[in-house]
Design a protein around this motif. Structure first.
Motif, PDB file in Angstrom:
ATOM      1  N   PHE A 141      -2.673   3.241   8.446  1.00  0.00           N
ATOM      2  CA  PHE A 141      -1.345   4.046   9.249  1.00  0.00           C
ATOM      3  C   PHE A 141      -0.953   4.985   7.993  1.00  0.00           C
ATOM      4  CE2 PHE A 141      -0.659   0.622  12.488  1.00  0.00           C
ATOM      5  CZ  PHE A 141      -1.609   1.094  13.223  1.00  0.00           C
ATOM      6  N   PHE A 142      -0.876   4.673   6.796  1.00  0.00           N
ATOM      7  CA  PHE A 142      -0.098   5.216   5.531  1.00  0.00           C
ATOM      8  C   PHE A 142      -0.961   6.565   5.556  1.00  0.00           C
ATOM      9  CE2 PHE A 142      -0.208   6.530   1.155  1.00  0.00           C
ATOM     10  CZ  PHE A 142       1.173   7.008   1.094  1.00  0.00           C
ATOM     11  N   LEU A 143      -2.281   6.499   5.377  1.00  0.00           N
ATOM     12  CA  LEU A 143      -3.150   7.506   5.153  1.00  0.00           C
ATOM     13  C   LEU A 143      -3.052   8.732   6.574  1.00  0.00           C
ATOM     14  CD1 LEU A 143      -6.470   6.594   3.359  1.00  0.00           C
ATOM     15  CD2 LEU A 143      -4.554   7.486   2.336  1.00  0.00           C
ATOM     16  N   PRO A 189      -0.814  -2.677  -1.996  1.00  0.00           N
ATOM     17  CA  PRO A 189       0.276  -2.841  -2.986  1.00  0.00           C
ATOM     18  C   PRO A 189       1.091  -1.548  -3.405  1.00  0.00           C
ATOM     19  CG  PRO A 189      -1.950  -3.693  -3.862  1.00  0.00           C
ATOM     20  CD  PRO A 189      -2.157  -2.845  -2.518  1.00  0.00           C
ATOM     21  N   PHE A 190       0.692  -0.247  -3.290  1.00  0.00           N
ATOM     22  CA  PHE A 190       1.505   0.744  -3.429  1.00  0.00           C
ATOM     23  C   PHE A 190       2.568   0.827  -2.338  1.00  0.00           C
ATOM     24  CE2 PHE A 190       2.138   5.138  -2.318  1.00  0.00           C
ATOM     25  CZ  PHE A 190       2.570   5.698  -3.464  1.00  0.00           C
ATOM     26  N   ILE A 191       2.185   0.746  -1.314  1.00  0.00           N
ATOM     27  CA  ILE A 191       2.921   0.794  -0.067  1.00  0.00           C
ATOM     28  C   ILE A 191       4.084  -0.195  -0.266  1.00  0.00           C
ATOM     29  CG2 ILE A 191       3.272   0.772   2.369  1.00  0.00           C
ATOM     30  CD1 ILE A 191       0.074   1.767   2.481  1.00  0.00           C
ATOM     31  N   ILE A 192       3.779  -1.418  -0.395  1.00  0.00           N
ATOM     32  CA  ILE A 192       4.518  -2.563  -0.527  1.00  0.00           C
ATOM     33  C   ILE A 192       5.516  -2.381  -1.722  1.00  0.00           C
ATOM     34  CG2 ILE A 192       4.982  -5.295  -1.014  1.00  0.00           C
ATOM     35  CD1 ILE A 192       3.803  -4.554   1.801  1.00  0.00           C
ATOM     36  N   SER A 193       5.226  -1.545  -2.740  1.00  0.00           N
ATOM     37  CA  SER A 193       5.933  -1.556  -3.627  1.00  0.00           C
ATOM     38  C   SER A 193       7.411  -0.820  -3.701  1.00  0.00           C
ATOM     39  CB  SER A 193       5.384  -0.960  -4.987  1.00  0.00           C
ATOM     40  OG  SER A 193       5.151   0.110  -4.751  1.00  0.00           O
ATOM     41  N   TYR A 194       7.397   0.065  -2.564  1.00  0.00           N
ATOM     42  CA  TYR A 194       8.452   1.091  -1.858  1.00  0.00           C
ATOM     43  C   TYR A 194       9.110   0.116  -0.735  1.00  0.00           C
ATOM     44  CZ  TYR A 194       6.650   4.860  -4.570  1.00  0.00           C
ATOM     45  OH  TYR A 194       6.202   5.844  -5.184  1.00  0.00           O
ATOM     46  N   TYR A 195       8.782  -0.803  -0.379  1.00  0.00           N
ATOM     47  CA  TYR A 195       9.437  -1.573   0.825  1.00  0.00           C
ATOM     48  C   TYR A 195      10.941  -1.813   0.771  1.00  0.00           C
ATOM     49  CZ  TYR A 195      10.236  -4.983   4.538  1.00  0.00           C
ATOM     50  OH  TYR A 195      10.644  -5.511   5.637  1.00  0.00           O
ATOM     51  N   SER A 203       9.913   0.673   7.498  1.00  0.00           N
ATOM     52  CA  SER A 203       9.453   0.660   8.678  1.00  0.00           C
ATOM     53  C   SER A 203       7.850   0.382   9.083  1.00  0.00           C
ATOM     54  CB  SER A 203      10.027   2.228   9.326  1.00  0.00           C
ATOM     55  OG  SER A 203       9.355   2.323  10.658  1.00  0.00           O
ATOM     56  N   LEU A 204       7.029   1.074   8.075  1.00  0.00           N
ATOM     57  CA  LEU A 204       5.737   0.928   8.408  1.00  0.00           C
ATOM     58  C   LEU A 204       5.140  -0.315   8.092  1.00  0.00           C
ATOM     59  CD1 LEU A 204       3.241   3.052   8.465  1.00  0.00           C
ATOM     60  CD2 LEU A 204       3.071   2.664   6.057  1.00  0.00           C
ATOM     61  N   VAL A 205       5.700  -1.169   7.056  1.00  0.00           N
ATOM     62  CA  VAL A 205       5.368  -2.351   6.745  1.00  0.00           C
ATOM     63  C   VAL A 205       5.790  -3.423   8.097  1.00  0.00           C
ATOM     64  CG1 VAL A 205       5.508  -4.537   5.276  1.00  0.00           C
ATOM     65  CG2 VAL A 205       5.041  -2.098   4.427  1.00  0.00           C
ATOM     66  N   ASP A 206       7.019  -3.148   8.377  1.00  0.00           N
ATOM     67  CA  ASP A 206       7.488  -3.973   9.530  1.00  0.00           C
ATOM     68  C   ASP A 206       6.754  -3.873  10.799  1.00  0.00           C
ATOM     69  OD1 ASP A 206       9.548  -5.025   7.708  1.00  0.00           O
ATOM     70  OD2 ASP A 206      11.195  -4.179   8.739  1.00  0.00           O
ATOM     71  N   ALA A 207       6.513  -2.621  11.090  1.00  0.00           N
ATOM     72  CA  ALA A 207       5.502  -2.453  12.287  1.00  0.00           C
ATOM     73  C   ALA A 207       4.275  -3.060  12.151  1.00  0.00           C
ATOM     74  CB  ALA A 207       5.542  -0.993  12.572  1.00  0.00           C
ATOM     75  N   ASN A 208       3.764  -3.129  11.055  1.00  0.00           N
ATOM     76  CA  ASN A 208       2.445  -3.602  11.162  1.00  0.00           C
ATOM     77  C   ASN A 208       2.398  -5.167  11.074  1.00  0.00           C
ATOM     78  OD1 ASN A 208      -0.296  -3.830  10.328  1.00  0.00           O
ATOM     79  ND2 ASN A 208       0.241  -4.209   8.137  1.00  0.00           N
ATOM     80  N   PHE A 209       3.390  -5.743  10.780  1.00  0.00           N
ATOM     81  CA  PHE A 209       3.453  -7.270  10.919  1.00  0.00           C
ATOM     82  C   PHE A 209       4.162  -7.590  12.084  1.00  0.00           C
ATOM     83  CE2 PHE A 209       3.975  -7.465   5.843  1.00  0.00           C
ATOM     84  CZ  PHE A 209       2.597  -7.935   5.846  1.00  0.00           C
TER      85      PHE A 209
END
Length: 267
Positions: A141-143, A189-195, A203-209
């Motif tokens: 989703f990030f890419l 890990p890169f994405i989570i570091s910005y959470y 928003s991206l991480v929360d939507a995935n989970f």
């Protein structure tokens, strides 16, 4: 009795012998990895583990039906049990109790366990059709957003500085590499570091989970959820918070099934 537990995931494989010998090798998926590659790994590992293994519990990703490799060739005379990585996860976090087990690593998978066997299972679908909650899907989703210029400026700039991010390289790694899910998951890990500091990443991480709970966990009975996998373990606090919104209680989080499997098998 000398026992061997093999816990094989998409990224790593752990080999543990009851005498204390332990190895970690590259992971593999039995449904996707060429047989010659599997045989080369087994040739190397069996030589390092030594002789005299009498019992093998082989848990592997991609194991559907019969195993494509006969471990008796490397462990002659041993009693061998072949089981999926989902059974490994359920035994690790539920053991002999009823519960829900989830794998959250490069990929994602879930099942309901009655203390002895899997009783219900939502198909995971892999990182293209499913795997909601996984590191690979988060990376995908990030890419997708990065290629469409939808990632906010600072995060996009930092990503371009830390990773090869030109269009041909990304497309080649996704569509022509041997392990596209591993490649996509490597960005988690890169994405989570910005959470906690970037609204887009949150928003991206929360939507995935959230999709993980909506599309998989909510289809099971209301039982404690145990999570296995390095990605899920690293995101424990996020999962606890989002799971609370869905009324989910958690039994435990493990980075790998191995410690739970040792207890299950009495090692």
């Amino acid at each position: 009795m000398k026992k061997l537990i093999v816990d094989c995931g998409a990224t790593n494989t752990d080999w543990f012998v009851s005498d204390g010998t332990q190895l970690r090798t590259v992971g593999f998926n039995l449904a996707q990895t060429p047989k010659e590659h599997l045989q080369a790994i087994l040739d190397d590992v069996s030589a390092k583990l030594g002789e005299g293994i009498e019992e093998v519990h082989f848990y592997a990703a991609g194991l559907v039906g019969e195993s494509p490799v006969d471990l008796g060739r490397w462990f002659p005379g041993a009693t061998i049990e072949y089981a999926s990585d989902m059974v490994a996860a359920a035994r690790a976090v539920c053991r002999h109790r009823a519960g829900i087990a989830a794998i959250l690593g490069t990929g994602a998978n879930t099942c309901q366990w009655d203390g002895k066997q899997i009783t219900r299972k939502v198909n995971c679908g892999g990182f293209i059709l499913g795997d909601e909650g996984s590191a690979a899907v988060l990376g995908k989703f990030f890419l997708r957003d990065f290629l469409k210029n939808r990632v906010p400026g600072k995060m996009a700039k930092d990503f371009a500085q830390q990773f090869p991010s030109d269009y041909p390289t990304i497309v080649k790694n996704v569509y022509a590499s041997d392990a596209p899910a591993r490649y996509l998951g490597s960005f988690a890990p890169f994405i989570i570091s910005y959470y906690h500091n970037d609204e887009y990443a949150t928003s991206l991480v929360d939507a995935n989970f959230s999709a993980f709970f909506e599309r998989a966990v909510r289809q099971y009975d209301s039982l404690p959820l145990g999570v296995v996998g390095s990605f899920g373990f690293a995101c424990k606090d996020i999962l606890l918070a989002i799971g609370a919104r869905y009324g989910v209680s958690f039994s435990m989080f493990l980075p790998t099934p191995l410690e739970g499997l040792k207890k299950y098998h009495g090692l």
